[in-house]
Design an enzyme around this catalytic site. Structure first.
Site, PDB file in Angstrom:
ATOM      1  N   GLU A 197       0.815  -1.206   0.000  1.00  0.00           N
ATOM      2  CA  GLU A 197       0.000   0.000   0.000  1.00  0.00           C
ATOM      3  C   GLU A 197       0.858   1.269   0.000  1.00  0.00           C
ATOM      4  O   GLU A 197       1.752   1.430   0.840  1.00  0.00           O
ATOM      5  CB  GLU A 197      -0.946  -0.022   1.215  1.00  0.00           C
ATOM      6  CG  GLU A 197      -1.827   1.200   1.343  1.00  0.00           C
ATOM      7  CD  GLU A 197      -2.694   1.465   0.121  1.00  0.00           C
ATOM      8  OE1 GLU A 197      -3.277   0.512  -0.408  1.00  0.00           O
ATOM      9  OE2 GLU A 197      -2.766   2.634  -0.320  1.00  0.00           O
ATOM     10  N   THR A 251      -5.666   1.556  -5.443  1.00  0.00           N
ATOM     11  CA  THR A 251      -5.257   0.152  -5.293  1.00  0.00           C
ATOM     12  C   THR A 251      -5.900  -0.737  -6.357  1.00  0.00           C
ATOM     13  O   THR A 251      -5.240  -1.611  -6.933  1.00  0.00           O
ATOM     14  CB  THR A 251      -5.677  -0.401  -3.910  1.00  0.00           C
ATOM     15  OG1 THR A 251      -5.225   0.492  -2.896  1.00  0.00           O
ATOM     16  CG2 THR A 251      -5.106  -1.778  -3.677  1.00  0.00           C
ATOM     17  N   HIS A 307      -1.303   3.160   4.750  1.00  0.00           N
ATOM     18  CA  HIS A 307      -2.249   3.991   3.984  1.00  0.00           C
ATOM     19  C   HIS A 307      -2.288   5.396   4.565  1.00  0.00           C
ATOM     20  O   HIS A 307      -2.172   5.561   5.781  1.00  0.00           O
ATOM     21  CB  HIS A 307      -3.650   3.355   4.039  1.00  0.00           C
ATOM     22  CG  HIS A 307      -4.604   3.911   3.030  1.00  0.00           C
ATOM     23  ND1 HIS A 307      -5.182   5.158   3.157  1.00  0.00           N
ATOM     24  CD2 HIS A 307      -5.054   3.405   1.858  1.00  0.00           C
ATOM     25  CE1 HIS A 307      -5.954   5.382   2.106  1.00  0.00           C
ATOM     26  NE2 HIS A 307      -5.888   4.332   1.300  1.00  0.00           N
ATOM     27  N   ASP A 365       1.635  -0.094  -4.926  1.00  0.00           N
ATOM     28  CA  ASP A 365       0.452   0.071  -5.781  1.00  0.00           C
ATOM     29  C   ASP A 365       0.397   1.450  -6.446  1.00  0.00           C
ATOM     30  O   ASP A 365       0.011   1.569  -7.611  1.00  0.00           O
ATOM     31  CB  ASP A 365      -0.860  -0.268  -5.043  1.00  0.00           C
ATOM     32  CG  ASP A 365      -1.168   0.604  -3.837  1.00  0.00           C
ATOM     33  OD1 ASP A 365      -0.281   1.352  -3.379  1.00  0.00           O
ATOM     34  OD2 ASP A 365      -2.315   0.527  -3.341  1.00  0.00           O
ATOM     35  N   HIS A 366       0.789   2.506  -5.703  1.00  0.00           N
ATOM     36  CA  HIS A 366       0.724   3.881  -6.234  1.00  0.00           C
ATOM     37  C   HIS A 366       1.435   4.777  -5.240  1.00  0.00           C
ATOM     38  O   HIS A 366       1.853   4.311  -4.177  1.00  0.00           O
ATOM     39  CB  HIS A 366      -0.735   4.317  -6.431  1.00  0.00           C
ATOM     40  CG  HIS A 366      -1.583   4.091  -5.212  1.00  0.00           C
ATOM     41  ND1 HIS A 366      -1.477   4.850  -4.073  1.00  0.00           N
ATOM     42  CD2 HIS A 366      -2.505   3.128  -4.927  1.00  0.00           C
ATOM     43  CE1 HIS A 366      -2.310   4.403  -3.160  1.00  0.00           C
ATOM     44  NE2 HIS A 366      -2.944   3.344  -3.641  1.00  0.00           N
TER      45      HIS A 366
HETATM   46  C1  GP9 Z   1      -8.984  -0.634   0.678  1.00  0.00           C
HETATM   47  C2  GP9 Z   1      -7.822  -0.221  -0.116  1.00  0.00           C
HETATM   48  C3  GP9 Z   1      -7.711   1.247   0.054  1.00  0.00           C
HETATM   49  O1  GP9 Z   1      -9.538  -1.857   0.356  1.00  0.00           O
HETATM   50  O2  GP9 Z   1      -7.892  -0.632  -1.434  1.00  0.00           O
HETATM   51  O3  GP9 Z   1      -6.626   1.739  -0.592  1.00  0.00           O
HETATM   52  P1  GP9 Z   1      -6.717   2.842  -1.761  1.00  0.00           P
HETATM   53  O4  GP9 Z   1      -7.380   2.205  -2.911  1.00  0.00           O
HETATM   54  O5  GP9 Z   1      -7.449   4.031  -1.219  1.00  0.00           O
HETATM   55  O6  GP9 Z   1      -5.278   3.114  -1.973  1.00  0.00           O
HETATM   56 MN    MN Z   2      -3.690   1.827  -2.331  1.00  0.00          MN
END
Ligand code: GP9
Ligand code: MN
Length: 423
Positions: free
Chosen positions: A38, A83, A198, A258-259
Site C-alpha cells: 500500500e 489500489t 495507507h 500500488d501507487h
Molecule cells: C482498501 C484499499 C484502500 O480496500 O484498497 O486503498 P486505496 O485504494 O485508497 O489506496
Molecule cells: Mn492503495
C-alpha cells in the site's frame, strides 16, 4: 465491433515482446503470490534516516541479495481507482480509466485475466484482504477476473487492536492469512493486499518503536517512515512463515508498490526528504516510481534498470510460468524480454524513458531535468502514448474482449464464482 478489435490485435502484434528463452517457463507449475504494498514509493528503498537507520531493511535486503529481481525504474500507472487500478493493470495488462475506477464502472465487461487463464491450467486463485469485500466493488469485479476465493474482512479478527483506518494492520493480517493460504490446493495463484501503510500513515504508538521523520511540519510525510517500516517488518514475518512451511521454495513471489503515498501536496517536505532544493517536473515523475520485486526459486535475480510500469508485469509473469502471451490482448512488455521496450506511460499521458521524460506536454532530459532544446523533435513520443491509451480505452470502454477469443482460452462465466464468506 469486430473491426475495432482487429485494430487492437494488429497494434498488439506489432508491440509484442517475445519471451526471453533464459527465463521462459522457469517457474512452470509453481505457486504465485502477489503482494500489493500500500502506497509504497521506490525512494524508500535503501533510504536511511538522518541517524543512519534503514527504513525498510527487509526490502533493501531483497533488492541486494542477488536472488530477487528488483526493478528500480518501475512506475505506477493508476488513476482514481488507486489500489484497484493497480490490481487491474497487473492482472489484465490493460490501463485503468482516465476518470473513475474500472473496478466499479466496468465490472460487467469480458476479461481474460490472469486468475482465469491460470484457473484453466489447474491453478486455484484467491485474494486475501483485510477490508470488506464490497470496497472498490471487488466482490463483483473478482468474478469477472475469475477469482475462485476471496478472503475478506469476514475471515479476519477485526477487533479494534488489529485494525487501523481501512482494515487489518499488516502484522496480524499476514499472521491470520497463513492457515488460509496453507489450506489452498496447489498450485495456487494468490494476491495479498496490504493496508496499514495507507494515508495518513499515523500509527498506534504501541505498534512501533521506529522514529518518525523530522522533515518539517508535515506529519503525513513524517509518519510515512514509521508506517513503511512497520510494513517492511510485517513482510519479513510473512517471508519467514513461507520459509517455515515450505511454500517459499515452490512459489514465485511478486511485491509491488500500488501507487504513490505522498501526493504533490507534500512536495515541500519531500524536497527535504530527498535533499533537493525543490521538486522539479522530472523529480515529480520519478516520485511515481514504485518498487517491483520478483523472486523465482532457483533463478538468479539482481537489480534491473529497464523502465516499465504495472502494465508490464503480467507478460513477465506469464512468460516465467511458461505461458506465451502472444495470443492475448495486452499492452505490457515483458520486463525480462530482450525486446522489452524500456519506457512507461502514466494514466495522465505523461511518459518516462531513460533519456526523455514528458510532463504536461513538455519534454525534459530524464537525467538532468533540463527542458530539451528542440521540443518538436519529440512529438512522436506524445503520439505513441496517446495511441496506446486510446487503444486500451477502446478495449475497456467498448468491452472489446467480448469479440476476441485467445487461442486455448475458454471464456469464463462470472456467475460460476461466489464469495459466500466463512462458515
Ligand atoms: C482498501 C484499499 C484502500 O480496500 O484498497 O486503498 P486505496 O485504494 O485508497 O489506496
Ligand atoms: Mn492503495
Amino acid at each position: 465491433s469486430s473491426s475495432d478489435i482487429t485494430n487492437v490485435e494488429n497494434y498488439r502484434k506489432a508491440n509484442y515482446a517475445a519471451p526471453n528463452p533464459a527465463y521462459f517457463g522457469k517457474a512452470k507449475g509453481m505457486n504465485v503470490i502477489y503482494v500489493s504494498l500500500e502506497s509504497f514509493q521506490n525512494f524508500m528503498i535503501d533510504y536511511k534516516m538522518p541517524n543512519g537507520q534503514e527504513v525498510t531493511p527487509f526490502l533493501d535486503s531483497l533488492a541486494h541479495d542477488g536472488n530477487t529481481f528488483y526493478f528500480d525504474n518501475f512506475y505506477h500507472q493508476t488513476g482514481q481507482g488507486k489500489t484497484s487500478d493497480a490490481e487491474f493493470l497487473m492482472e489484465n495488462s490493460l490501463y485503468p480509466l482516465s476518470q473513475g475506477a474500472v473496478f466499479i464502472n466496468k465490472d460487467q465487461n469480458t476479461y481474460q485475466a490472469t486468475p482465469a487463464i491460470l484457473g484453466q491450467q489447474g491453478y486455484t486463485s484467491a485474494v486475501f484482504h483485510g477490508n470488506y469485500k464490497t470496497f472498490w466493488n471487488r466482490n463483483v469485479m473478482y468474478k469477472a477476473l475469475g477469482y475462485d476465493k476471496f478472503f475478506d474482512a469476514g475471515y479476519y479478527d477485526m477487533s479494534p487492536g488489529n485494525i487501523k483506518n481501512y482494515g487489518m494492520k499488516d502484522k496480524p493480517y499476514f499472521q491470520e492469512s497463513m492457515p488460509m493460504l496453507e489450506s489452498l490446493k496447489q498450485p495456487f495463484y494468490t494476491k495479498f493486499i496490504t493496508l496499514s501503510n495507507h494515508f495518513p500513515f499515523e500509527m498506534d504508538p504501541q505498534d512501533t518503536t521506529f522514529p518518525a521523520g523530522n522533515f518539517g511540519d508535515d506529519p503525513v510525510v513524517n509518519d510515512y517512515f514509521q508506517s513503511a517500516h512497520y510494513m517492511d517488518d510485517a513482510l519479513k514475518q510473512f517471508f519467514d512463515s513461507l520459509k517455515a512451511d515450505g511454500l517459499y521454495d515452490k512459489t514465485v513471489i511478486i511485491l509491488y508498490g500500488d501507487h504513490y503515498g505522498l501526493s504533490e501536496n507534500h512536495n515541500a517536505a519531500m524536497a527535504k526528504v530527498l535533499g533537493v532544493p525543490k521538486i522539479t517536473p522530472t523529480i515529480n515523475a520519478q516520485l511515481q516510481e514504485v518498487p517491483l520485486f520478483i523472486h523465482v526459486p532457483g533463478v538468479k535475480g539482481g537489480v534491473q534498470h529497464q523502465y516499465g510500469g504495472e502494465v508490464d508485469v503480467r507478460p513477465t509473469l506469464l512468460h516465467l510460468l511458461g505461458i506465451d502471451t502472444k495470443d492475448y490482448i495486452e499492452f505490457g512488455s515483458d520486463l525480462l524480454s530482450k525486446e522489452n521496450r524500456n519506457w512507461a506511460l502514466f494514466r495522465n499521458g505523461d511518459y518516462v524513458s531513460p533519456q526523455v521524460t514528458e510532463v504536461s506536454g513538455k519534454f525534459y532530459n530524464t537525467n538532468t531535468g533540463d527542458l530539451l532544446p528542440n521540443q518538436n523533435a519529440y512529438k512522436s513520443i506524445n503520439d505513441k502514448v496517446t495511441a496506446e491509451l486510446q487503444m486500451s480505452d477502446q478495449v475497456v470502454n467498448k468491452d472489446l474482449l467480448r469479440f476476441y477469443s485467445p487461442k486455448g482460452f475458454k471464456p469464463i462465466n462470472p456467475n460460476d464464482y461466489q464469495y459466500l464468506g466463512p462458515k
